[in-house]
Enzyme design. Structure first.
Site, PDB file in Angstrom:
ATOM      1  N   GLU A  89     -28.084 -12.587   5.934  1.00  0.00           N
ATOM      2  CA  GLU A  89     -29.000 -11.746   5.146  1.00  0.00           C
ATOM      3  C   GLU A  89     -28.943 -10.297   5.621  1.00  0.00           C
ATOM      4  OE1 GLU A  89     -30.139 -12.841   2.461  1.00  0.00           O
ATOM      5  OE2 GLU A  89     -30.280 -15.015   2.714  1.00  0.00           O
ATOM      6  N   LEU A 166     -37.518  -8.784  -2.734  1.00  0.00           N
ATOM      7  CA  LEU A 166     -38.407  -9.857  -3.161  1.00  0.00           C
ATOM      8  C   LEU A 166     -37.742 -11.157  -2.724  1.00  0.00           C
ATOM      9  CD1 LEU A 166     -40.826 -11.039  -4.807  1.00  0.00           C
ATOM     10  CD2 LEU A 166     -39.281 -11.051  -6.780  1.00  0.00           C
ATOM     11  N   CYS A 177     -22.839 -13.533 -14.875  1.00  0.00           N
ATOM     12  CA  CYS A 177     -21.603 -12.772 -15.021  1.00  0.00           C
ATOM     13  C   CYS A 177     -21.993 -11.384 -15.531  1.00  0.00           C
ATOM     14  CB  CYS A 177     -20.641 -13.471 -15.986  1.00  0.00           C
ATOM     15  SG  CYS A 177     -21.216 -13.458 -17.709  1.00  0.00           S
TER      16      CYS A 177
END
Length: 188
Positions: A89, A166, A177
């Protein structure tokens, strides 16, 4: 056989959209390093508590123990005898993360970083673009568009929350896509 630090370290980046397998690939690489009997440490931002307070956990529920840290410079304080460092992350870390990774690599450490390369607006996210520029290896993984089944590069936010960060899962994001992302982003 231990990694020969005389050859120098390296920086590897694993990036892509939500649900593309970034953490899964990070865990796979770190597990292989452990099988090779290398000293491994894994870090994640302290703010990421979605699946576990301390472990890095993929969407497929694979997990590996990690050390949650407040900021990227804290990574330098751990593991003096580490040969491989994993960072998950990475988009949530501060802009000092690329410098931290360079310092580690210059000490002969293999640094493997995983994170989102784009935010929900389709813009470059956090320190990932800078890490991609200085990495020896960049792997861009793709998800599957939940609308048409094509390769997905984008993370569509399913609500109108304007905050850049968030934390969420399938209730908040879906991979898209390019075509479906552009069609759908106007609706949210």
């Amino acid at each position: 056989m231990k990694r020969n630090k005389e050859f120098g370290g390296s920086i590897e980046v694993i990036c892509g959209s939500m649900f593309s397998g970034k953490t899964e690939e990070l865990i796979r690489r770190l597990t292989r390093a452990k099988i090779a009997k290398l000293n491994v440490e894994i870090f994640k931002p302290k703010t990421d508590t979605r699946y576990d307070e301390s472990a890095v956990v993929s969407h497929n529920a694979n997990a590996i123990p990690s050390i949650p840290v407040e900021n990227s410079s804290a990574i330098l304080l751990y593991g003096s005898d580490v040969e491989v460092i994993g960072i998950d992350e990475a988009q949530f870390f501060d802009d000092e993360l690329p410098d931290v990774c360079v310092k580690l690599a210059n000490k002969g450490i293999r640094v493997i970083v995983a994170g989102l390369d784009m935010d929900f607006t389709g813009k470059p996210f956090g320190p990932i673009p800078a890490l991609m520029a200085i990495a020896e290896d960049v792997t861009k993984v793709q998800a599957v568009c939940m609308k048409c089944g094509a390769p997905a590069l984008y993370s569509l936010r399913l609500n109108s929350n304007p905050n850049k960060v968030l934390l969420g899962e399938k209730e908040s994001y879906e991979p898209r896509c390019r075509v479906c992302y552009n069609e759908d982003k106007a609706s949210y």
